[in-house]
Design an enzyme around this catalytic site. Sequence first.
Site, short mmCIF file in Angstrom:
data_model
loop_
_atom_site.label_atom_id
_atom_site.label_comp_id
_atom_site.label_asym_id
_atom_site.label_seq_id
_atom_site.Cartn_x
_atom_site.Cartn_y
_atom_site.Cartn_z
N LYS A 64 0.82 -1.22 0.00
CA LYS A 64 0.00 0.00 0.00
C LYS A 64 0.85 1.26 0.00
O LYS A 64 0.43 2.30 -0.53
CB LYS A 64 -0.96 0.00 1.19
CG LYS A 64 -1.83 -1.25 1.28
CD LYS A 64 -2.58 -1.56 -0.01
CE LYS A 64 -2.79 -3.05 -0.19
NZ LYS A 64 -3.13 -3.47 -1.57
N GLU B 114 -2.94 7.56 8.34
CA GLU B 114 -3.79 8.39 7.49
C GLU B 114 -4.85 9.03 8.36
O GLU B 114 -5.25 8.47 9.39
CB GLU B 114 -4.52 7.52 6.44
CG GLU B 114 -3.69 7.17 5.23
CD GLU B 114 -4.46 6.32 4.22
OE1 GLU B 114 -5.64 5.99 4.47
OE2 GLU B 114 -3.87 6.00 3.18
N HIS C 223 -15.54 -5.81 6.00
CA HIS C 223 -14.74 -5.80 4.77
C HIS C 223 -15.12 -6.89 3.78
O HIS C 223 -14.43 -7.11 2.80
CB HIS C 223 -13.24 -5.87 5.08
CG HIS C 223 -12.83 -4.83 6.08
ND1 HIS C 223 -12.89 -3.48 5.80
CD2 HIS C 223 -12.41 -4.92 7.35
CE1 HIS C 223 -12.51 -2.80 6.87
NE2 HIS C 223 -12.22 -3.65 7.83
N ARG D 293 -6.77 -7.58 -10.25
CA ARG D 293 -7.41 -8.83 -10.67
C ARG D 293 -8.81 -8.53 -11.20
O ARG D 293 -9.30 -7.42 -11.07
CB ARG D 293 -7.55 -9.75 -9.46
CG ARG D 293 -8.39 -9.09 -8.38
CD ARG D 293 -8.82 -10.01 -7.26
NE ARG D 293 -9.78 -9.37 -6.39
CZ ARG D 293 -9.48 -8.60 -5.35
NH1 ARG D 293 -8.21 -8.38 -5.04
NH2 ARG D 293 -10.43 -8.04 -4.62
C1 MV4 Z 1 -9.90 3.91 5.31
C2 MV4 Z 1 -11.10 4.25 5.95
C3 MV4 Z 1 -11.20 5.50 6.50
N1 MV4 Z 1 -10.17 6.35 6.43
N2 MV4 Z 1 -8.90 4.80 5.25
C4 MV4 Z 1 -11.00 -0.65 4.51
C5 MV4 Z 1 -10.53 -1.56 3.45
C6 MV4 Z 1 -9.29 -0.97 2.89
N3 MV4 Z 1 -9.36 -0.99 1.47
C7 MV4 Z 1 -9.23 0.40 3.44
N4 MV4 Z 1 -10.38 0.58 4.27
C8 MV4 Z 1 -10.68 1.78 4.83
N5 MV4 Z 1 -9.70 2.71 4.77
C9 MV4 Z 1 -9.04 5.98 5.81
N6 MV4 Z 1 -8.02 6.85 5.78
C10 MV4 Z 1 -12.11 3.31 6.00
C11 MV4 Z 1 -11.91 2.06 5.46
C12 MV4 Z 1 -13.01 1.16 5.60
C13 MV4 Z 1 -13.71 0.70 4.50
C14 MV4 Z 1 -13.38 1.07 3.20
C15 MV4 Z 1 -14.08 0.59 2.13
C16 MV4 Z 1 -15.14 -0.28 2.35
C17 MV4 Z 1 -15.47 -0.66 3.60
C18 MV4 Z 1 -14.78 -0.18 4.70
C19 MV4 Z 1 -15.14 -0.57 5.97
C20 MV4 Z 1 -14.43 -0.11 7.04
C21 MV4 Z 1 -13.37 0.76 6.86
#
Ligand code: MV4
Length: 505
Positions: free
Chosen positions: A119, A203, A238, A295
């Site tokens: 990442k 972040e 997730h 993917r």
């Molecule tokens: C985040 C966020 C809030 N703020 N980053 C979850 C999966 C991964 N791809 C990154 N994710 C998140 N990153 C910041 N800076 C909240 C999430 C997140 C989330 C993102 C997409 C779909 C579902 C989620 C569920 C919980 C948290």
Amino acid sequence: MNMEIKKIVVANRGEIALRIMRTAREMGIATVAVYSDADAHSPFVRFADEAVRLGPAPSSQSYLLMDSIIEVAKQTAAQAIHPGYGFLSENAHFAEKVEKEGLIFIGPTAAAIRIMGDKLSAKEAVSHFDVPLVPGSAGAIKNLAEAQEAIGRTGFPVLIKAAAGGGGKGMRIVERAEDFEEQMNLAVSEAQSAFGDGSVFVEKYVGSPRHIEIQILADSHGNVVHLFERECSVQRRHQKVIEEAPSAILSAELRAEMGAAAVNVARSCNYRGAGTVEFIFDENHNFFFLEMNTRLQVEHPVTECITGMDLVREMIYIAEGKPLSFSQEDLKIHGHSIELRVYAESPRNNFLPDIGTLREYRRPDGPGVRVDDGFEEGMEVPIYYDPMISKLVVHAQTRTAAIERMIRAIDEYKITGVETTLDFGRFVFQHPAFVSGDFDTHFVKNYFQPENLDSILTQEEEEVAALLAVSILESSKSSSRVSKGGQPQVKNATSEWKRNRGALS
Ligand code: MV4
């Protein structure tokens, strides 16, 4: 490199193996299935032109055996391997091995998988392009001072993420400064033991985001297009449950902006093939790059429905070295598509897997319904893999019509023997927050309780309940009109009852 593919090994199982083979068949390409003992009698094994056993059920002894799969390709004289999703699909080492053996990996280069798999290197790569990033540390935080510098710019709450994480793995929310040091130490040791890489970064925490992702296609000649967005906010821990395209809330301007940003992400790693760029989208309609999935994704059918494209066909053409046969301007959104992932899980019991035998299994059908599945009546859902039974996908002219079609298809779908997420889906599609389009990634946590499932009824049950309700009402007025009514009155009674039940409950 230009190479005609005549035979493909599909290094996957279940619905996605079958879905890939169907497109290959249409293209006149022969297919080879590889399978574990748990899948010996699966539809995808029968559908394939040839099938080769890999080993016992556990993935580590079957679907993850890189050398065995490459050996199958050589023995069957296949030119290419399609990895599907999961298993080896995002394994840079596998992509590299495949190409070293003179075979085609139907997917991105090993280099692109590596960059996006970490990442931090992904953020570094896209930082040279016009892509909005969540404010935070520029790289791995090596000490408290570096963390404090970043937090000075973001403020609290912050999210500590593992560089090697992704898909929500290895994340920690920190609300208060006094908790930070302890949480950071925990995050580092957790990342070290889970991923063998203790690098973490911070972040700004976006509290109630929507998850919106953009599908892209890139050929090996520098052409990159996006195929609009998928809204994936309805998920639990997730795990996506419902996806739709387009998003209920994106304006044409924002769509174009996010599409352009996604194309830039693809350019930042010289991407090739089909890929997905994930963004979070906040209350003020700001969007930020999160990660890129290198993917074909589970939810790709909703994009196929609204664009009319076959993503697997495009992946194969790209792997053959062909240039994309269309440009961004050729792509348009047609109608609305929604997918429900039907899992063998118990929504009444914290979504625990409910594996067992599909005693009855009858798929819905009719206008605008697509079911991507890999099971048949009488088959067992194996305990060794993801418990997804199928993807129920609908396509209609408008979002409202797609929701109505989805409820109709759920009512038509008959699965007994295992518990499924079908009635959970019905709950979501009838929920005012989902219907209005006003929801975020906390939908399930905010609105769903297992008890909700006991109060939602199928179409048929609603009609019976409506008839009962009306006849009770009528008999209390000592009238006999109901008995003469017949079907039309049932329908009226149903809508009447639907309109009234909010006030009753
Ligand atoms: C985040 C966020 C809030 N703020 N980053 C979850 C999966 C991964 N791809 C990154 N994710 C998140 N990153 C910041 N800076 C909240 C999430 C997140 C989330 C993102 C997409 C779909 C579902 C989620 C569920 C919980 C948290």
